[in-house]
Design a protein around this motif. Sequence first.
Motif, PDB file in Angstrom:
ATOM      1  N   TYR A 185       0.723  -1.136   0.087  1.00  0.00           N
ATOM      2  CA  TYR A 185       0.057   0.026   0.004  1.00  0.00           C
ATOM      3  C   TYR A 185       0.952   1.221  -0.126  1.00  0.00           C
ATOM      4  N   TRP A 226       0.723   4.015  -2.739  1.00  0.00           N
ATOM      5  CA  TRP A 226       0.609   5.555  -2.496  1.00  0.00           C
ATOM      6  C   TRP A 226       1.636   6.484  -2.889  1.00  0.00           C
ATOM      7  N   ARG A 262       0.866   6.843  -6.526  1.00  0.00           N
ATOM      8  CA  ARG A 262      -0.353   7.711  -6.538  1.00  0.00           C
ATOM      9  C   ARG A 262       0.282   9.513  -6.473  1.00  0.00           C
ATOM     10  N   GLN A 263       1.022   9.558  -5.707  1.00  0.00           N
ATOM     11  CA  GLN A 263       1.727  11.028  -5.312  1.00  0.00           C
ATOM     12  C   GLN A 263       2.575  11.441  -6.506  1.00  0.00           C
TER      13      GLN A 263
END
Length: 99
Positions: free
Chosen positions: A57, A61, A64-65
């Motif tokens: 995860y 993340w 995604r950033q």
Amino acid sequence: MALSFRRFSQRCFSGGFGLLVTVVDLYLINVHWPVLGSLIPSIVLGLLLVFRTNTAYERFWKGRQWGSIVNNFHSLTRLMWTAIDENNPEDHRGSSRQN
């Protein structure tokens, strides 16, 4: 029709096998599994899975950033492209570069 008969026969076989194991356990052989034999590996496996899930995860993340940074950069360049006036038509094509 044949598919439902096949499912029914599979379920009857599974039920019969469960009944056979129960009868053997109660009347012939004690086939119990030791509690601590499966408890400790289960705890270790659970902690390992939680650690791997959290790590995955975190990687997701971070990705995604970075995707957000790229999208913001595209928006900024699009804004600059539309907001800055051209002095001549060659500015739009980018063919006249100054050294």
